[in-house]
Design an enzyme around this catalytic site. Structure first.
Site, PDB file in Angstrom:
ATOM      1  N   HIS A   1      10.416   6.795   8.304  1.00 30.60           N
ATOM      2  CA  HIS A   1      11.071   6.901   6.992  1.00 30.60           C
ATOM      3  C   HIS A   1      12.572   7.036   7.237  1.00 30.60           C
ATOM      4  O   HIS A   1      12.990   7.591   8.253  1.00 30.60           O
ATOM      5  CB  HIS A   1      10.520   8.101   6.223  1.00 30.60           C
ATOM      6  CG  HIS A   1       9.204   7.806   5.573  1.00 30.60           C
ATOM      7  ND1 HIS A   1       8.783   8.393   4.413  1.00 30.60           N
ATOM      8  CD2 HIS A   1       8.212   6.951   5.933  1.00 30.60           C
ATOM      9  CE1 HIS A   1       7.591   7.929   4.083  1.00 30.60           C
ATOM     10  NE2 HIS A   1       7.212   7.061   4.986  1.00 30.60           N
ATOM     11  N   ASN A  23      10.162   4.988   3.082  1.00 31.02           N
ATOM     12  CA  ASN A  23       9.929   4.013   4.151  1.00 31.02           C
ATOM     13  C   ASN A  23      11.186   3.243   4.516  1.00 31.02           C
ATOM     14  O   ASN A  23      11.938   2.820   3.645  1.00 31.02           O
ATOM     15  CB  ASN A  23       8.902   2.973   3.669  1.00 31.02           C
ATOM     16  CG  ASN A  23       7.507   3.549   3.560  1.00 31.02           C
ATOM     17  OD1 ASN A  23       6.951   4.005   4.548  1.00 31.02           O
ATOM     18  ND2 ASN A  23       6.951   3.532   2.361  1.00 31.02           N
ATOM     19  N   CYS A  30      10.764   8.604  -1.946  1.00 31.98           N
ATOM     20  CA  CYS A  30      10.476   9.817  -1.202  1.00 31.98           C
ATOM     21  C   CYS A  30       9.974  10.813  -2.211  1.00 31.98           C
ATOM     22  O   CYS A  30      10.741  11.315  -3.039  1.00 31.98           O
ATOM     23  CB  CYS A  30      11.737  10.319  -0.512  1.00 31.98           C
ATOM     24  SG  CYS A  30      11.542  11.953   0.205  1.00 31.98           S
ATOM     25  N   ARG A  62       0.839  -1.204   0.000  1.00 30.78           N
ATOM     26  CA  ARG A  62       0.000   0.000   0.000  1.00 30.78           C
ATOM     27  C   ARG A  62       0.881   1.265   0.000  1.00 30.78           C
ATOM     28  O   ARG A  62       1.069   1.893  -1.027  1.00 30.78           O
ATOM     29  CB  ARG A  62      -0.928  -0.015   1.226  1.00 30.78           C
ATOM     30  CG  ARG A  62      -2.152   0.888   1.104  1.00 30.78           C
ATOM     31  CD  ARG A  62      -1.901   2.381   1.158  1.00 30.78           C
ATOM     32  NE  ARG A  62      -1.320   2.838   2.431  1.00 30.78           N
ATOM     33  CZ  ARG A  62      -0.923   4.094   2.645  1.00 30.78           C
ATOM     34  NH1 ARG A  62      -1.041   5.017   1.701  1.00 30.78           N
ATOM     35  NH2 ARG A  62      -0.374   4.420   3.797  1.00 30.78           N
ATOM     36  N   ASP A  63       1.472   1.576   1.117  1.00 27.23           N
ATOM     37  CA  ASP A  63       2.226   2.831   1.208  1.00 27.23           C
ATOM     38  C   ASP A  63       3.390   2.826   0.216  1.00 27.23           C
ATOM     39  O   ASP A  63       3.737   3.859  -0.350  1.00 27.23           O
ATOM     40  CB  ASP A  63       2.737   3.013   2.637  1.00 27.23           C
ATOM     41  CG  ASP A  63       3.281   4.409   2.888  1.00 27.23           C
ATOM     42  OD1 ASP A  63       2.827   5.352   2.209  1.00 27.23           O
ATOM     43  OD2 ASP A  63       4.163   4.565   3.744  1.00 27.23           O
ATOM     44  N   HIS A 109       5.824   4.587  12.475  1.00 30.37           N
ATOM     45  CA  HIS A 109       6.042   4.458  11.030  1.00 30.37           C
ATOM     46  C   HIS A 109       7.195   5.391  10.655  1.00 30.37           C
ATOM     47  O   HIS A 109       7.006   6.603  10.556  1.00 30.37           O
ATOM     48  CB  HIS A 109       4.747   4.867  10.315  1.00 30.37           C
ATOM     49  CG  HIS A 109       4.834   4.894   8.830  1.00 30.37           C
ATOM     50  ND1 HIS A 109       4.246   3.926   8.033  1.00 30.37           N
ATOM     51  CD2 HIS A 109       5.427   5.755   7.966  1.00 30.37           C
ATOM     52  CE1 HIS A 109       4.486   4.203   6.755  1.00 30.37           C
ATOM     53  NE2 HIS A 109       5.195   5.315   6.688  1.00 30.37           N
TER      54      HIS A 109
END
Lengths: 309, 309
Positions: free
Chosen positions: B211, B251, B242, B18-19, B209
């Site tokens: 990055h 991520n 990014c 997803r992300d 979460h």
């Protein structure tokens, strides 16, 4: 973790000109001098400038004496050189260095493959090297490489690394540095080694040299800060690559270290925007994209620093 | 840091499908299903599978229902979907999801630019969304993005983030997640936010979460572990890039997280060699080199795992 108890100040040694360029394709003398001079103006307190190694073994450093002779020396910067043996030590002393590093691998296989002798034999050489350096008024730092693991042997027991520290401290080493040579450190390995060494040698200055090959470098630095360690190596732009894996990251990028420490209000003396400019220069010099995240994405408050400038 | 007190087990939510894919160029439905199926077999306990967003806004997720219908569901994996609004919630519920995420940005400017309404207005929507999800028997997680900084506003005060937690917990949120949306977290910011939130809501499950845009992701996870946090998002291969800096890391890569935790003897259930294979697949699917260090260089003991296999 108690951030309140973290050191207020950290001394970064910039190793791009030596450890960085030594692991890149050779670059012209002019570029080495440019890089050194630019770094000397960033506010960084220490620079590993060159190594005096055999030019056939490491052609990247064949012009070390010339690079150093031509470089601007900033009186606020401590410069050091790495030497592999007595001959190198004499060359470094002749060139005027008073901070000199010698190196030994904690892994016997790694030491054998690197310098064709056992760790034990290298330690015997180092005993003599430390005496020689002290006799000439220079300080002697012993770098223990593969301190967190070896690409040939795998895990390296922290007890083995600590016993090498015992030996070199007894021989008079002024400082000891732990090299995460191929990026095998994780926080718990940093803690285990520091637990052992700090208990046995609370007063010996320790320096940590992390690679970011597997993303753990800043986590390792965080762990070491929690142990009160205040000296770290880093390489501008992440210069140096990883000789074992093309395209992979080697030395932790100085910008990433400074950037994190700055946000934690730990002083380094380094001007981050200027350092990022030097990372761009380093990138230009080696002609490839360097892996530093702060170089690529900018600092965490880019628009705000833009406004300020 | 007291490693002895660290959690014995960590629950990683894999967000690559997803992300990750939402921030890459669109890929075919078949590839999304392949990626999901491959991840479901790695031992990872949770996967953020799709989002039900407007196909014009985010074409990468236009086929979410089809992807999910065709994916193999592993009964040992908890799957979740992200929804932006009531319409998305209905689609996710129809598709059979029982774990649903809604999102709000702590930075008002970021929220305005993202969804064209204020943080306050989004929170009002979320009140209704939580009720709707609960009425339909689903759990509701609130993701607070830009929790460690905003690319437009700069620093985001932890007090502001904590007050959003107060609000959504009062509204019945089952879990709260903090998004380091553009990689602006540093360890001290993680600590400050967790200090505030854990004091006010000791029993609300928190998920982080990170990055890795500026190299700090694993240092952030280390800090959070020290606070007893046991839930982390990560993206296979570092999928997701990014959006603000081409070539930069988004991520944190799941392999890097699993690799570090494994060496710290913290269980994740994930089979690392299999996960690295899936990272290779992800790389193939998006047709670009992914930034994961463990994917590029292999785990810290490569020759040993080679011998074992």
């Amino acid at each position: 973790m108690n951030f309140e108890k973290f050191p207020a100040e950290v001394s970064i040694r910039e190793v791009g000109p030596r450890d960085g360029l030594q692991n890149e394709d050779p670059v012209p003398t002019d570029d080495k001098v440019r890089l050194l001079n630019a770094l000397s103006r960033t506010g960084v307190k220490r620079i590993e400038a060159v190594s005096f190694v055999h030019p056939k073994a490491i052609p990247q450093m064949a012009d070390a004496a010339e690079v150093w002779a031509r470089a601007e020396k900033n009186p606020d910067v401590r410069y050091s050189a790495l030497v592999p043996n007595t001959k190198g030590a004499h060359r470094a002393l002749e060139a005027g260095f008073t901070e000199i590093e010698v190196v030994v691998s904690a892994s016997n296989t790694h030491n054998l493959r690197n310098v064709n002798r056992s760790t034990e034999d290298s330690l015997d050489d180092i005993t003599g090297l430390i005496s020689l350096l002290h006799d000439e008024g220079a300080s002697a730092e012993v770098i223990i490489s593969t301190a967190f693991g070896c690409p040939y042997e795998g895990d390296v027991p922290p007890e083995r690394v600590a016993s090498i520290v015992d030996r070199v401290v007894a021989d008079g080493a002024d400082r000891v540095s732990f090299g995460d040579t191929t990026g095998m450190s994780t926080p718990v390995r940093v803690a285990r080694l520091l637990d052992l060494v700090k208990a046995r040698h609370p007063d010996v200055p320790l320096l940590l040299h992390f690679h970011n090959t597997r993303g753990t470098a800043l986590a390792g630095i965080l762990t070491a800060l929690d142990y009160g360690i205040t000296e770290f190596d880093a390489s501008v732009g992440g210069l140096g690559g990883c000789p074992y894996a093309p395209g992979a990251t080697g030395n932790v990028a100085t910008e990433e270290v400074v950037h994190m420490l700055q946000d934690m209000e730990i002083a380094t003396g380094v001007n981050l925007p200027e350092l990022i400019e030097v990372a761009r220069l380093a990138q230009e010099i080696v002609g490839r994209e360097l892996p530093s995240g702060v170089l690529r994405a900018g600092p965490r408050l880019p628009q705000i620093s833009r406004e300020k400038n």
